[in-house]
Design a protein around this motif. Structure first.
Motif: not given
Length: 211
Positions: A118-133
């Protein structure tokens, strides 16, 4: 299942039925893709006013955020304090003109993998399109050049090798959801399966490659 208890002091961070590990197990469907980055793109489509195609260079030029989070795999391992860097999903959405009815997201990844959130689940402070680890670009086995991180859900909801973000009016099951895994996937509710439990050996993840 003979899963050892992590103790009350960690119960707010480690979901029931999970085992802590310092390893980073490598699990995925299919082979690790190879890319020509001059041709690589991320497509955004569906319930948006205009479809958008984003290049890797454009992602690198966006504001970057560092996130420290715990991650939990349905195969029963948890890894604490993982460090990621990339674009907050909610910041990425500011580039888009989403239609009001676009309430669900399907993440499309290579090897014909997809998972729904759900879109609502992707709006949080830790949801990331990650490029680095861990301060370095993602390795191919961990999803380079781009993966999603949704740490409050089981890790199959954090797909590697993302190539498409589809906004949808109604929910639709992804790959594992169609194969008996829970549609929501909340680790603290042990939402592993949608019906009868799928037999996953408790030590299966220990037999996988890791770094």
């Amino acid at each position: 299942m003979k899963v050892p208890s992590v103790g009350a002091a960690m119960s707010d961070r480690v979901p029931p039925g999970q085992v802590l590990t310092d390893r980073f197990p490598i699990l995925h469907e299919g082979e690790v893709p190879e890319y020509n980055m001059a041709e690589w793109t991320l497509r955004v489509f569906g319930e948006v006013e205009v479809d958008k195609v984003v290049t890797y260079e454009q992602l690198l030029a966006m504001p970057q955020t560092q996130v420290l989070c715990d991650i939990h795999c349905v195969t029963r391992w948890s890894k604490l304090d993982t460090a990621w860097e990339g674009i907050l999903f909610r910041d990425f959405l500011r580039l888009l003109d989403i239609k009001p009815q676009g309430k669900f997201v399907m993440l499309h990844a290579d090897n014909d993998y997809e998972t729904n959130v759900p879109l609502e689940d992707l709006m949080g402070d830790h949801v990331l399109l990650a490029l680095k680890y861990d301060g370095k670009p993602l390795t191919p086995k961990h999803g380079w050049p781009l993966r999603l991180i949704v740490p409050h859900l089981y890790f199959w909801k954090s797909p590697k090798w993302i190539r498409g973000v589809e906004l949808m009016t109604a929910d639709r099951e992804g790959f594992w959801e169609q194969n008996g895994f829970h549609n929501v996937a909340d680790p603290f509710q042990e939402q592993r399966f949608s019906g009868e439990a799928i037999p996953i050996p408790e030590d299966e993840w220990e037999k996988k490659e890791f770094d």
